[in-house]
Design a protein around this motif. Structure first.
Motif, short mmCIF file in Angstrom:
data_model
loop_
_atom_site.label_atom_id
_atom_site.label_comp_id
_atom_site.label_asym_id
_atom_site.label_seq_id
_atom_site.Cartn_x
_atom_site.Cartn_y
_atom_site.Cartn_z
N PRO A 51 0.83 -1.21 0.00
CA PRO A 51 0.00 0.00 0.00
C PRO A 51 0.87 1.26 0.00
CG PRO A 51 -0.08 -1.07 2.14
CD PRO A 51 0.70 -1.97 1.24
N PRO A 52 0.46 2.30 -0.76
CA PRO A 52 1.23 3.55 -0.78
C PRO A 52 1.29 4.18 0.60
CG PRO A 52 -0.47 3.53 -2.49
CD PRO A 52 -0.71 2.34 -1.62
N GLN A 53 2.42 4.83 0.87
CA GLN A 53 2.62 5.52 2.13
C GLN A 53 2.91 6.99 1.85
OE1 GLN A 53 5.80 3.49 4.17
NE2 GLN A 53 4.74 1.52 4.13
N ALA A 54 2.44 7.86 2.71
CA ALA A 54 2.66 9.29 2.53
C ALA A 54 4.11 9.68 2.79
CB ALA A 54 1.75 10.09 3.45
N ASP A 88 6.95 8.00 -7.64
CA ASP A 88 6.72 8.63 -8.94
C ASP A 88 6.57 10.12 -8.69
OD1 ASP A 88 6.75 6.27 -10.55
OD2 ASP A 88 4.78 5.76 -9.75
N THR A 89 7.61 10.87 -9.05
CA THR A 89 7.65 12.31 -8.79
C THR A 89 6.87 13.07 -9.86
OG1 THR A 89 9.62 12.78 -10.11
CG2 THR A 89 9.97 12.00 -7.85
N THR A 90 6.82 14.38 -9.70
CA THR A 90 6.17 15.23 -10.70
C THR A 90 7.05 15.44 -11.91
OG1 THR A 90 7.06 17.20 -9.62
CG2 THR A 90 4.83 16.50 -8.98
N GLY A 91 8.28 14.96 -11.87
CA GLY A 91 9.22 15.15 -12.97
C GLY A 91 10.11 16.35 -12.71
N GLY A 92 11.29 16.32 -13.29
CA GLY A 92 12.25 17.41 -13.12
C GLY A 92 13.53 16.96 -12.44
N LEU A 102 20.73 13.87 -5.64
CA LEU A 102 19.40 14.23 -5.19
C LEU A 102 19.52 14.86 -3.80
CD1 LEU A 102 16.33 14.02 -5.88
CD2 LEU A 102 16.31 11.96 -4.47
N VAL A 103 19.02 16.08 -3.66
CA VAL A 103 19.09 16.80 -2.39
C VAL A 103 17.68 16.99 -1.87
CG1 VAL A 103 19.80 18.95 -1.26
CG2 VAL A 103 21.17 18.01 -3.13
N THR A 104 17.44 16.54 -0.65
CA THR A 104 16.13 16.71 -0.02
C THR A 104 16.31 17.45 1.30
OG1 THR A 104 16.28 14.57 1.11
CG2 THR A 104 15.20 14.59 -1.04
N ARG A 105 15.27 18.12 1.71
CA ARG A 105 15.25 18.80 3.00
C ARG A 105 14.06 18.24 3.76
NH1 ARG A 105 16.69 22.36 -0.85
NH2 ARG A 105 18.63 23.49 -0.53
N GLN A 106 14.34 17.43 4.75
CA GLN A 106 13.26 16.82 5.52
C GLN A 106 12.90 17.70 6.70
OE1 GLN A 106 16.11 14.67 4.97
NE2 GLN A 106 15.26 13.61 3.22
N LEU A 107 11.80 18.40 6.58
CA LEU A 107 11.35 19.27 7.67
C LEU A 107 10.78 18.45 8.82
CD1 LEU A 107 9.69 22.07 5.51
CD2 LEU A 107 11.98 22.02 6.50
N GLN A 108 10.27 17.26 8.51
CA GLN A 108 9.68 16.41 9.54
C GLN A 108 10.64 15.29 9.93
OE1 GLN A 108 6.18 14.93 7.63
NE2 GLN A 108 5.36 16.94 7.23
N GLY A 109 11.87 15.34 9.45
CA GLY A 109 12.82 14.28 9.74
C GLY A 109 12.71 13.11 8.80
N ARG A 110 11.87 13.23 7.79
CA ARG A 110 11.71 12.17 6.79
C ARG A 110 11.13 12.78 5.52
NH1 ARG A 110 6.69 8.83 9.47
NH2 ARG A 110 5.46 10.65 10.01
N ALA A 111 11.29 12.07 4.42
CA ALA A 111 10.76 12.53 3.13
C ALA A 111 9.29 12.15 3.03
CB ALA A 111 11.55 11.90 1.99
N CYS A 112 8.45 13.10 2.62
CA CYS A 112 7.01 12.88 2.53
C CYS A 112 6.45 13.37 1.19
CB CYS A 112 6.28 13.61 3.65
SG CYS A 112 6.62 12.94 5.29
N ARG A 113 5.28 12.86 0.86
CA ARG A 113 4.57 13.29 -0.35
C ARG A 113 4.44 14.82 -0.35
NH1 ARG A 113 -0.50 10.48 -0.16
NH2 ARG A 113 -0.60 11.63 1.75
N GLY A 114 4.75 15.44 -1.47
CA GLY A 114 4.66 16.88 -1.59
C GLY A 114 5.96 17.61 -1.29
N ASP A 115 6.93 16.93 -0.64
CA ASP A 115 8.23 17.56 -0.39
C ASP A 115 8.92 17.82 -1.72
OD1 ASP A 115 7.81 17.37 2.32
OD2 ASP A 115 9.32 15.83 2.68
N PHE A 133 7.75 15.01 -4.52
CA PHE A 133 7.51 13.59 -4.28
C PHE A 133 6.02 13.26 -4.35
CE2 PHE A 133 11.52 13.71 -1.61
CZ PHE A 133 12.28 13.00 -2.52
N GLY A 134 5.75 12.06 -4.83
CA GLY A 134 4.41 11.48 -4.75
C GLY A 134 4.39 10.51 -3.58
N ASP A 135 3.48 9.54 -3.62
CA ASP A 135 3.43 8.51 -2.58
C ASP A 135 4.65 7.60 -2.67
OD1 ASP A 135 1.01 9.15 -1.30
OD2 ASP A 135 -0.14 8.14 -2.86
N PHE A 136 5.04 7.04 -1.55
CA PHE A 136 6.12 6.07 -1.48
C PHE A 136 5.49 4.68 -1.43
CE2 PHE A 136 7.84 9.99 0.07
CZ PHE A 136 9.13 10.02 -0.45
N VAL A 137 5.78 3.87 -2.43
CA VAL A 137 5.18 2.53 -2.52
C VAL A 137 6.27 1.50 -2.22
CG1 VAL A 137 3.98 0.87 -3.99
CG2 VAL A 137 3.53 3.32 -4.24
#
Length: 143
Positions: A51-54, A88-92, A102-115, A133-137
């Motif tokens: 199941p997809p996870q946020a 599956d990201t929005t592309g780019g 790939l550089v991410t900034r985890q404001l919640q301490g983890r990568a989430c949908r919409g980051d 980011f989209g959902d993490f499957v």
């Protein structure tokens, strides 16, 4: 008027020549896209999607030894042989397939949908793209 009549076939020919190159470019792009899809399918072969996870779980971060692989607009977080998270990201962010970082900034301490993630060229350190980011499957090997 006579000059315009003489130039019309030249202009028309140039425009048609430009249009003739488009199908070849389109075919090459479609072949590259199909090759990426085939490569992604091979990488996930034998794994079953869950199941997809946020958000990614807290212990699944690239800094924890997880490999990040790019397949077009899809990013795989390879935790191990038996667990891969697909996003599956929005592309780019497609350039991570060509060794960009790939550089991410985890404001919640983890990568989430919409980051938002960005890609950076490792040599010049210039930003080359960004995506959301989209959902993490999770894909797991059946036991």
């Amino acid at each position: 008027m006579r000059r315009a009549a003489l130039l019309l076939p030249v202009i028309t020919g140039a425009l048609l020549a430009g249009c003739a190159a488009l199908p070849a470019d389109t075919a090459r792009a479609q072949q590259a896209q199909q090759a990426t899809a085939d490569s992604l399918q091979r990488r996930l072969a034998g794994l079953t999607p869950g199941p997809p996870q946020a958000c990614l779980p807290l212990n699944i971060l690239p800094s924890s030894g997880v490999q990040t692989k790019g397949y077009g607009s899809t990013i795989l977080y390879v935790v191990g042989r038996d667990l891969i998270y697909r996003n599956d990201t929005t592309g780019g962010c497609e350039r991570i397939a060509q060794s960009d970082i790939l550089v991410t900034r985890q404001l919640q301490g983890r990568a989430c949908r919409g980051d938002i993630a960005t890609t950076v060229d490792p040599a010049s350190r210039m930003q080359t793209g960004s995506c959301a980011f989209g959902d993490f499957v999770p894909y797991r090997r059946a036991k």
